[in-house]
Write an enzyme that holds these catalytic residues in place. Structure first.
Site, PDB file in Angstrom:
ATOM      1  N   CYS A   1     -12.482   0.561 -15.517  1.00  0.00           N
ATOM      2  CA  CYS A   1     -12.906   1.948 -15.331  1.00  0.00           C
ATOM      3  C   CYS A   1     -11.668   2.839 -15.284  1.00  0.00           C
ATOM      4  O   CYS A   1     -11.422   3.552 -14.318  1.00  0.00           O
ATOM      5  CB  CYS A   1     -13.726   2.071 -14.044  1.00  0.00           C
ATOM      6  SG  CYS A   1     -14.703   3.584 -13.935  1.00  0.00           S
TER       7      CYS A   1
ATOM      8  N   GLU B   1       0.822  -1.206   0.000  1.00  0.00           N
ATOM      9  CA  GLU B   1       0.000   0.000   0.000  1.00  0.00           C
ATOM     10  C   GLU B   1       0.859   1.261   0.000  1.00  0.00           C
ATOM     11  O   GLU B   1       0.566   2.215  -0.710  1.00  0.00           O
ATOM     12  CB  GLU B   1      -0.936   0.017   1.209  1.00  0.00           C
ATOM     13  CG  GLU B   1      -2.087  -0.967   1.114  1.00  0.00           C
ATOM     14  CD  GLU B   1      -3.036  -0.630  -0.024  1.00  0.00           C
ATOM     15  OE1 GLU B   1      -3.169   0.563  -0.354  1.00  0.00           O
ATOM     16  OE2 GLU B   1      -3.633  -1.558  -0.592  1.00  0.00           O
TER      17      GLU B   1
ATOM     18  N   CYS C   1     -24.594   2.486 -13.346  1.00  0.00           N
ATOM     19  CA  CYS C   1     -23.644   3.601 -13.337  1.00  0.00           C
ATOM     20  C   CYS C   1     -24.306   4.838 -13.940  1.00  0.00           C
ATOM     21  O   CYS C   1     -24.638   4.861 -15.132  1.00  0.00           O
ATOM     22  CB  CYS C   1     -22.390   3.217 -14.122  1.00  0.00           C
ATOM     23  SG  CYS C   1     -21.214   4.570 -14.318  1.00  0.00           S
TER      24      CYS C   1
ATOM     25  N   CYS D   1     -17.818  -3.704 -18.086  1.00  0.00           N
ATOM     26  CA  CYS D   1     -17.951  -3.371 -16.669  1.00  0.00           C
ATOM     27  C   CYS D   1     -19.134  -4.095 -16.032  1.00  0.00           C
ATOM     28  O   CYS D   1     -20.259  -4.042 -16.548  1.00  0.00           O
ATOM     29  CB  CYS D   1     -18.121  -1.856 -16.512  1.00  0.00           C
ATOM     30  SG  CYS D   1     -18.401  -1.363 -14.802  1.00  0.00           S
TER      31      CYS D   1
ATOM     32  N   CYS E   1     -16.618   0.356 -20.724  1.00  0.00           N
ATOM     33  CA  CYS E   1     -17.915   0.210 -20.060  1.00  0.00           C
ATOM     34  C   CYS E   1     -18.623  -1.077 -20.485  1.00  0.00           C
ATOM     35  O   CYS E   1     -19.398  -1.661 -19.713  1.00  0.00           O
ATOM     36  CB  CYS E   1     -18.799   1.414 -20.343  1.00  0.00           C
ATOM     37  SG  CYS E   1     -18.147   2.968 -19.681  1.00  0.00           S
TER      38      CYS E   1
END
Length: 357
Positions: free
Chosen positions: A198, A43, A214, A208, A205
DNA sequence: AAATCGGGGCG
DNA sequence: CGCCCAGATTT
């Protein structure tokens, strides 16, 4: 499971998780095993740095520092050396401070509460959520760049996501969408969706799993979200970099201040043009036999451009000039083990050819 | 809430 | 060159 049926079917998470099973990334080095130290390290490295860049650094780092205790016990120079080239070196110093704090105040373990995690150096709200969700399956949200983009589109949230008001709305959405279980996979799935489907430039899309709900997709306004960052004028600075060699062919380096550019790294002495314009002289330059002007070097930082003029020269008398304060003479063989700024490392590598002749 | 901090890669 | 990338910290 709870006997109470959910008012809102968790369709977002359900669809996302189903997509993740088939299309998510399951082979990232920090996923096996998925334990706090590795999640944390990944991270921090992934803050402002892309996955492909991070992977080799992550492997080297883990080999040298296999656990928190090893990292905490290591000199910060070793940490910076392995970080060299990743940029944003405050991350490396915070990483080291955090490891020592974990050993000193938490028995070498990561605290379980989000607040305690976020109180550690270099760990904010999002990274705390990522560690808790991925390591222990805690029901905690994250809000990194990928997630901000996904959610801004999904809910058609206007405004630049960096703006605090927009960020607050995004956090509300991020927490509202959390499923009740499989938080580790869900967190990874959300990041994978942002990284592979995305995307910022050309979102796919059609592929997706949550496009049906969305808002940006439905209203055909995907390109509007998220709103671009307000642009700022980029400053330009100039400086000279003094490449001083002694009779033994060693290079003079000094440790830079912990704050500012290349904080804590080893670097040849630099002179801002402002500093030089005063008396026009410097002890090193005065002691130089012959000064060679090398090709100018351009380096782009996030908020300004730096134009570096490298000056190379040899000092016949090295006594008195160096080995004082933070400066030291370094043989070319030692350079690899030191934390050097990437452009300096590049410059010196190009210099080696001429040095060896 | 806004400003600051200060690398690298990509198209 | 512009923008993006698994943000955090300080004022």
């Amino acid at each position: 499971m709870s006997a109470v049926a959910a008012d809102r079917p968790p369709e977002f998470a359900t669809r996302l998780l189903a997509w993740f099973e088939l299309n998510g990334r399951h082979d990232l080095p920090w996923q096996h095993p998925r334990e706090p130290y590795r999640v944390w390290l990944s991270e921090i490295m992934l803050q402002q740095t892309q996955v492909a860049t991070v992977i080799p650094y992550f492997r080297r780092f883990l080999e040298r520092f296999p656990d928190v205790a090893t990292l905490a016990a290591a000199p910060v120079d070793d940490v910076l050396a392995l970080w060299s080239g990743l940029g944003y070196y405050a991350r490396a110093r915070n990483l080291h401070r955090c490891a020592r704090q974990l050993v000193d105040e938490h028995g070498g373990q990561f605290p379980r509460s989000l607040d305690a995690l976020a109180a550690l150096p270099g760990i904010g709200r999002s990274t705390a959520g990522a560690i808790a969700a991925q390591s222990w399956g805690a029901r905690a949200a994250i809000l990194d760049g990928n997630v901000r983009r996904v959610l801004a589109r999904h809910r058609a949230i206007d405004g630049w996501p960096g703006a605090p008001a927009v960020q607050r709305r995004l956090w509300v959405v991020a927490e509202a969408l959390l499923p009740d279980d499989r938080l580790a996979d869900y967190t990874q799935a959300l990041m994978d969706l942002g990284a592979t489907i995305c995307t910022a430039r050309r979102p796919d899309c059609a592929a997706c799993p949550v496009s049906a709900e969305c808002i940006a997709r439905i209203t055909d306004t995907v390109a509007r979200y998220p709103a671009a960052r307000p642009r700022k004028p980029r400053a330009r600075r100039r400086a000279r970099m003094l490449l001083a060699f002694n009779a033994r062919g060693e290079l003079l380096l000094e440790r830079r201040a912990p704050v500012g550019i290349w904080g804590g790294l080893w670097c040849p002495p630099m002179l801002d043009d402002d500093a030089l314009s005063g008396d026009g002289g410097h002890a090193l330059l005065d002691a130089a036999d012959r000064i060679e002007t090398l090709p100018q070097l351009h380096h782009a930082f996030t908020h300004f451009d730096l134009e570096l003029q490298p000056l190379r020269f040899t000092l016949s008398r090295s006594g008195g000039v160096a080995e004082s304060g933070r400066q030291r003479w370094v043989s070319l063989d030692e350079l690899a083990a030191l934390g050097l700024p990437a452009p300096v490392r590049k410059l010196l590598a190009s210099l080696d050819l001429t040095v060896s002749t």
